[in-house]
Design an enzyme around this catalytic site. Structure first.
Site, PDB file in Angstrom:
ATOM      1  N   LYS A 212      10.241   2.427 -18.659  1.00  0.00           N
ATOM      2  CA  LYS A 212       9.273   2.353 -17.569  1.00  0.00           C
ATOM      3  C   LYS A 212       9.487   1.030 -16.839  1.00  0.00           C
ATOM      4  CE  LYS A 212       4.365   2.238 -16.537  1.00  0.00           C
ATOM      5  NZ  LYS A 212       2.999   2.374 -17.065  1.00  0.00           N
ATOM      6  N   ARG A 222      -2.654   3.039  -8.539  1.00  0.00           N
ATOM      7  CA  ARG A 222      -3.627   1.999  -8.893  1.00  0.00           C
ATOM      8  C   ARG A 222      -4.928   2.192  -8.130  1.00  0.00           C
ATOM      9  NH1 ARG A 222       0.868  -2.712 -10.047  1.00  0.00           N
ATOM     10  NH2 ARG A 222       1.765  -1.574 -11.809  1.00  0.00           N
ATOM     11  N   LYS A 265      10.655   6.493 -15.929  1.00  0.00           N
ATOM     12  CA  LYS A 265       9.647   6.380 -14.885  1.00  0.00           C
ATOM     13  C   LYS A 265       9.881   5.114 -14.069  1.00  0.00           C
ATOM     14  CE  LYS A 265       4.772   5.624 -14.510  1.00  0.00           C
ATOM     15  NZ  LYS A 265       3.562   5.290 -15.196  1.00  0.00           N
TER      16      LYS A 265
HETATM   17  C1  PBG Z   1      -0.488   2.942 -16.924  1.00  0.00           C
HETATM   18  C2  PBG Z   1       0.286   3.798 -16.002  1.00  0.00           C
HETATM   19  C3  PBG Z   1       0.695   3.540 -14.673  1.00  0.00           C
HETATM   20  C4  PBG Z   1       1.276   4.714 -14.209  1.00  0.00           C
HETATM   21  C5  PBG Z   1       1.226   5.629 -15.249  1.00  0.00           C
HETATM   22  N1  PBG Z   1       0.644   5.040 -16.358  1.00  0.00           N
HETATM   23  C6  PBG Z   1       0.488   2.363 -13.827  1.00  0.00           C
HETATM   24  C7  PBG Z   1       1.178   1.111 -14.075  1.00  0.00           C
HETATM   25  O1  PBG Z   1       1.973   0.960 -14.995  1.00  0.00           O
HETATM   26  O2  PBG Z   1       0.876   0.181 -13.341  1.00  0.00           O
HETATM   27  C8  PBG Z   1       1.814   4.941 -12.832  1.00  0.00           C
HETATM   28  C9  PBG Z   1       1.853   6.366 -12.392  1.00  0.00           C
HETATM   29  C10 PBG Z   1       2.063   6.578 -10.943  1.00  0.00           C
HETATM   30  O3  PBG Z   1       2.299   5.651 -10.150  1.00  0.00           O
HETATM   31  O4  PBG Z   1       1.991   7.746 -10.552  1.00  0.00           O
HETATM   32  N2  PBG Z   1       0.198   1.962 -17.595  1.00  0.00           N
END
Ligand code: PBG
Length: 340
Positions: A212, A222, A265
């Site tokens: 990620k 967010r 991701k």
């Molecule tokens: C939580 C999380 C995030 C996303 C999924 N789980 C946000 C982040 O890491 O800031 C992002 C998903 C999206 O942008 O669709 N940690």
């Protein structure tokens, strides 16, 4: 030019592209409703769903509207849901993430009761929606070289692991079929596996958000999940975009710790990572088409700059072509209906 004619000896791609039926016959990658998973947001105390401005067509659900959306998702034939909860009260340690009456756990209970095993109910396992500071773990004063970004505070990896283990147990107890840790703490998979096993949830799989990245494409999420960091960013725990080999190391580490499936991701800007991970492992690989990827296509389509349906199906096909078995996308239900 060769003797047997101008083109003898060359392949002629056009012969196999001449009709839709011919192209269907020769398509190497197929996209089906079962390849798709829908991320959903459920917010405590909502009576009516609230649209998310930066993600047209996506809402923060009430418990009731979520149940309805889940039935529609099952009807459309997608494989599962990824649940995100937004609590009414946030605190420093994200207490609502593992409260039995916390919003995501109540939602999981209801969906499991409604749907049984018809969809795979996945629970995003992180603290950022539940902490008042918006970081994915608990904080501690910075030590050593790191100065920290918010009054000298940094995310404290190891105490966060105990929180994650507790959240995993609460989610499994509530009815999650799969827990999906997304916080990128070192050692999180081992801690969660141990926590689940000692609570008797030996059969609950872990889908690790293994690779990620600290991405600029999470912006709309967010707004949706109300989990923006209140100071600094996530670049000390999420991966740095220039790095590729490191993704394989993160994936290998998560598998060694007991992950049952892995995720990359974001998806579209990281198709090289999806392909390399898919080549490297023999467990299911998911890719998350994140909020900013979704918003980009929606914005371009709203301006008439791309054909919306065509662009959406092309991105999803590309992610599958790169090697992802499963794609998380906010357009899962609509795309599934097109594909039926
Ligand atoms: C939580 C999380 C995030 C996303 C999924 N789980 C946000 C982040 O890491 O800031 C992002 C998903 C999206 O942008 O669709 N940690």
């Amino acid at each position: 030019m060769s003797e047997g004619g101008a083109h003898a000896g060359f392949a002629h791609g056009r012969r196999l592209r001449s009709t839709p039926a011919m192209r269907r016959w020769t398509a190497q990658t197929r996209l089906a409703p079962a390849d798709l998973v829908l991320p959903v947001f459920v917010k405590q105390d909502l009576v009516d769903p609230v649209p998310i401005r930066s993600m047209p067509g996506v809402v923060q659900h009430s418990l009731d509207s979520l149940r309805k959306a889940a039935h529609e998702a099952a009807e459309a034939g997608i494989s599962g849901l990824m649940l995100f909860g937004i609590p009414a009260e946030k605190d420093a340690v994200g207490s609502q993430a593992d409260a039995a009456d916390g919003i995501v756990n109540v939602a999981l209970q209801q969906l499991r009761a409604d749907l049984g095993d018809e969809l795979v109910l996945m629970a995003d396992l992180c603290l950022c929606e539940y902490t008042d500071h918006g970081h994915c773990g608990v904080l501690t004063p910075a030590r050593g070289g790191a100065r920290g970004q918010g009054g000298g505070l940094v995310v404290d990896n190891d105490p966060t692991l105990d929180r994650y283990a507790s959240v995993a147990v609460a989610q499994a107890q509530a009815g999650a079929h799969v827990v999906a840790p997304s916080g990128m703490m070192d050692g999180q998979i081992a801690a969660i596996r141990a926590g689940l096993d000692s609570a008797g949830f030996t059969e609950t799989p872990i889908l690790a958000y293994a690779a990620k990245y600290a991405s600029g494409f999470y912006g709309p999420f967010r707004e949706a999940a109300e989990g923006a960091p209140q100071f600094g960013d996530r670049s000390t725990y999420q991966m740095d975009p220039p790095n590729a080999d490191e993704a394989l190391r993160e994936v290998a580490q998560d598998l060694a710790e007991g992950a049952d499936a892995v995720m990359v991701k974001p998806a579209l800007p990281y198709l090289d990572i999806v392909a390399r991970v898919a080549d490297a492992v023999d467990v299911p690989v998911s890719a998350y088409q994140v909020s900013g990827e979704y918003a980009m296509v929606e914005a371009a389509a709203a301006n008439g700059w791309v054909d919306r349906q065509r662009a959406i199906l092309e991105t999803l096909t590309a992610i599958r072509r790169a090697g992802a078995g499963s794609v998380l996308t906010y357009g899962a239900v609509e795309a599934a209906r097109w594909l039926r």
